[in-house]
Design an enzyme around this catalytic site. Structure first.
Site, short mmCIF file in Angstrom:
data_model
loop_
_atom_site.label_atom_id
_atom_site.label_comp_id
_atom_site.label_asym_id
_atom_site.label_seq_id
_atom_site.Cartn_x
_atom_site.Cartn_y
_atom_site.Cartn_z
N ARG A 145 0.93 -1.10 0.01
CA ARG A 145 0.07 -0.01 0.00
C ARG A 145 0.84 1.27 -0.13
NH1 ARG A 145 -2.57 -3.41 4.13
NH2 ARG A 145 -4.57 -3.87 3.49
N LYS A 169 -1.92 -1.07 9.39
CA LYS A 169 -2.77 -0.70 10.33
C LYS A 169 -3.41 -1.28 11.28
CE LYS A 169 -2.40 3.63 8.35
NZ LYS A 169 -1.79 4.81 9.01
N HIS A 235 -1.83 3.06 -6.13
CA HIS A 235 -3.08 1.59 -6.00
C HIS A 235 -3.09 1.11 -7.13
CE1 HIS A 235 -6.69 0.08 -4.70
NE2 HIS A 235 -7.29 0.10 -5.72
N ARG A 238 -0.46 -1.46 -7.13
CA ARG A 238 -0.81 -2.53 -6.29
C ARG A 238 -1.78 -3.52 -6.90
NH1 ARG A 238 -1.55 -4.28 -0.86
NH2 ARG A 238 -3.88 -4.32 -0.25
N HIS A 261 -5.03 -8.80 3.42
CA HIS A 261 -6.45 -8.39 3.53
C HIS A 261 -7.04 -9.43 4.71
CE1 HIS A 261 -7.04 -7.14 -0.85
NE2 HIS A 261 -6.68 -6.12 0.03
N TYR A 270 -10.91 -6.91 -5.06
CA TYR A 270 -9.96 -6.15 -5.51
C TYR A 270 -9.23 -6.66 -6.47
CZ TYR A 270 -5.31 -3.60 -4.61
OH TYR A 270 -4.24 -2.94 -4.61
#
Length: 295
Positions: A145, A169, A235, A238, A261, A270
């Site tokens: 990311r 995160k 993005h 990715r 994920h 995705y």
């Protein structure tokens, strides 16, 4: 350190990646702030709270509900991709009739053109050109990311093992493979990097390279390579990493782990497999195809 505001990060992405006008960004801000007033923090609101927006919006025109729901769907998709949420709760939104759109996709020739341009620029070991090559190698070669890449600590750079330890995160750590070319580009960058005192791989003054600057670097390289800048972003690279691995036969569960994920449903949304490959797969692998060939 000031806490990161996912909404502000999302609005910055709209401005940089999509070139959204100030009025557009202001409209998104109003819709997101209004939703937050109704249900609380959008990055942590659960599906039950999100489903109450139908009652909060009951007096609005259908077009207004659709616009607000669209803003939230886009925010939730961004929040999942950037690691602010583990799930995409868009299905709990009122009047949701479509899943969020898949990101733009680069084909193999466009990726090759992008890398050819970056490699040519980096031939003279100019620090900024070498940094650009390392950045896109890590985006496309490891599927990081944008936030994970720009905040990558020096301690995460492998010495012998071909892996990075990335902490996303929420403190979720995962092992990310670093291919040969990406490792070489990273080593070149570390050799010319100016910022020995910084704890970040990609330093910038007192901190690290910003996500906005990363977007600008990637789009600038795209323009130089003859690719429409609006087609390319961190993005998108990715997403290309995920798409091209899946096309090459990667298992969806493996891809889920590589992308970080929590829910495989997110990986299914995705990733993208082109219809031509699916048709070819049926023609080559289905038992009826073998029968037809023998008749």
């Amino acid at each position: 350190m000031t806490p990161v505001d996912p909404v502000e990060e999302f609005l910055s992405m709209l401005a940089v990646e999509r070139g959204a006008a100030a009025n557009t960004i202001a409209a998104y801000r109003r819709d997101l702030d209004g939703a937050a007033d109704a249900i609380g923090d959008l990055a942590t609101a659960d599906r039950d709270r999100i489903s109450t927006l139908g009652e909060a919006w009951r007096d609005l025109a259908p077009a207004s509900v659709a616009r607000k729901a669209s803003a939230l769907r886009q925010f939730f998709g961004f929040a999942v991709d950037e690691g602010y949420r583990d799930d995409d709760p868009s299905e709990a939104l009122p009047s949701t009739s479509r899943r969020r759109n898949l990101p733009k996709v680069l084909d193999h020739s466009e990726v090759e053109a992008l890398f050819a341009c970056a490699q040519e620029d980096a031939q003279g070991d100019r620090p900024l050109a070498v940094r650009t090559l390392a950045l896109i190698e890590m985006l496309y070669g490891s599927g990081l990311r944008a936030t994970e890449l720009v905040s990558l600590p020096v301690s995460a750079v492998p010495r012998d093992a071909p892996f990075l330890t990335v902490t996303g995160k929420g403190g979720q750590a995962r092992m990310v493979p670093v291919g040969t070319k990406a490792s070489q580009a990273l080593s070149r960058w570390m050799a010319v990097r100016d910022g020995e005192r910084s704890s970040f791989v990609f330093p910038s003054r007192s901190s690290h390279l910003t996500r906005i600057r990363l977007y600008q670097i990637v789009k600038g390289l795209a323009a130089k390579a003859g690719i429409a800048p609006e087609k390319v972003s961190p993005h998108v690279l990715r997403h290309a990493f995920a798409t091209h691995l899946l096309e090459g036969g990667a298992d969806l569960r493996v891809l889920q782990a590589l992308l970080g994920h929590a829910d495989i449903a997110t990986t299914q949304i995705y990733t993208h497999v082109d219809s031509a490959r699916l048709v070819r797969l049926v023609n080559e692998r289905h038992p009826l195809a073998a029968r037809a060939a023998s008749d």
